[in-house]
Write an enzyme that holds these catalytic residues in place. Structure first.
Site, mmCIF file in Angstrom:
data_model
loop_
_atom_site.group_PDB
_atom_site.id
_atom_site.type_symbol
_atom_site.label_atom_id
_atom_site.label_comp_id
_atom_site.label_asym_id
_atom_site.label_seq_id
_atom_site.Cartn_x
_atom_site.Cartn_y
_atom_site.Cartn_z
ATOM 1 N N HIS A 9 0.820 -1.209 0.000
ATOM 2 C CA HIS A 9 0.000 0.000 0.000
ATOM 3 C C HIS A 9 0.857 1.264 0.000
ATOM 4 C CE1 HIS A 9 1.006 0.900 4.177
ATOM 5 N NE2 HIS A 9 0.867 -0.392 4.421
ATOM 6 N N GLU A 84 -2.085 -7.193 7.533
ATOM 7 C CA GLU A 84 -0.703 -7.133 7.986
ATOM 8 C C GLU A 84 -0.498 -8.041 9.208
ATOM 9 O OE1 GLU A 84 2.221 -7.084 7.541
ATOM 10 O OE2 GLU A 84 2.951 -5.028 7.417
#
Length: 223
Positions: A9, A84
């Site tokens: 990202h 994550e």
């Protein structure tokens, strides 16, 4: 499937403040949005058949920016397994303070070993788990199993084209580590970097890691 295109990202407010994110979230910075738009232009001539993103805002927004104005439209599937690594009580803490915790608990040599190619990444993840006194942080075996499950799932994807995956630094690093530990950079993946896994009869092969140069990305994906 031809290629699995892994993208971290864009930069977030917490990235800019050098703080761990994990499962907590933060919006993209102006820089993070701009680099995602730049990557959209890089990937524009590359045919994509599907896209997957984690369920964190920073990954979803990055994926949406990359795929905006594309025709035909590429469907985006939100996948919680792409989250994550979970840092437990360490989430949101300053990275400099985390480094000091590492040095106090493990010493200089073992801390430096966390940056070694191949063997360093598992030590890093185990270190995060050991530093969380609440024992909430994700264990290395659990994190490894989650990444392996993703690879197994994508390996059976019937698509014969390129598939985009937008997720997070440690999660994507674990996927790469499972395939080719020596290819993982010592300081992990840059925001909006591109890593390419190519599918063959034996499974995925790591073709490139942590790319940021537009010409190189396009050349490899057009080959």
């Amino acid at each position: 499937m031809k290629n699995l295109i892994l993208v971290r990202h864009g930069q977030t407010e917490l990235n800019a403040q050098n703080k761990l994110q994990g499962w907590i979230d933060a919006p993209l910075t102006t820089r993070g949005r701009e680099t995602a738009k730049e990557l959209r232009q890089v990937l524009e001539p590359i045919k994509l058949t599907a896209a997957y993103t984690s369920d964190r805002e920073r990954a979803e927004d990055t994926a949406s920016l990359i795929l905006a104005h594309r025709f035909p439209e590429v469907p985006i599937t939100t996948e919680p397994l792409l989250r994550e690594y979970y840092f437990g009580a360490l989430e949101g803490q300053d990275e400099g303070e985390i480094l000091r915790h590492f040095l106090r608990k493990f010493g200089l040599r073992q801390t430096l070993n966390c940056t070694r190619r191949g063997s360093g990444f598992p030590q890093l993840v185990r270190g995060f788990a050991a530093l969380d006194n609440t024992k909430q942080a994700e264990t290395y075996p659990d994190f490894k199993a989650r990444a392996q499950q993703l690879l197994d799932t994508y390996a059976t994807n019937p698509s014969d084209g390129n598939v985009l995956v937008v997720a997070h630094g440690l999660l994507l690093s674990m996927m790469i580590h499972l395939l080719a530990p020596q290819e993982l950079p010592a300081f992990l993946l840059k925001n909006t970097s591109v890593s390419i896994l190519t599918k063959d009869a034996a499974g995925f092969q790591v073709r490139a890691v942590n790319l940021t140069d537009p010409a190189t990305i396009q050349t490899l994906l057009r080959a």
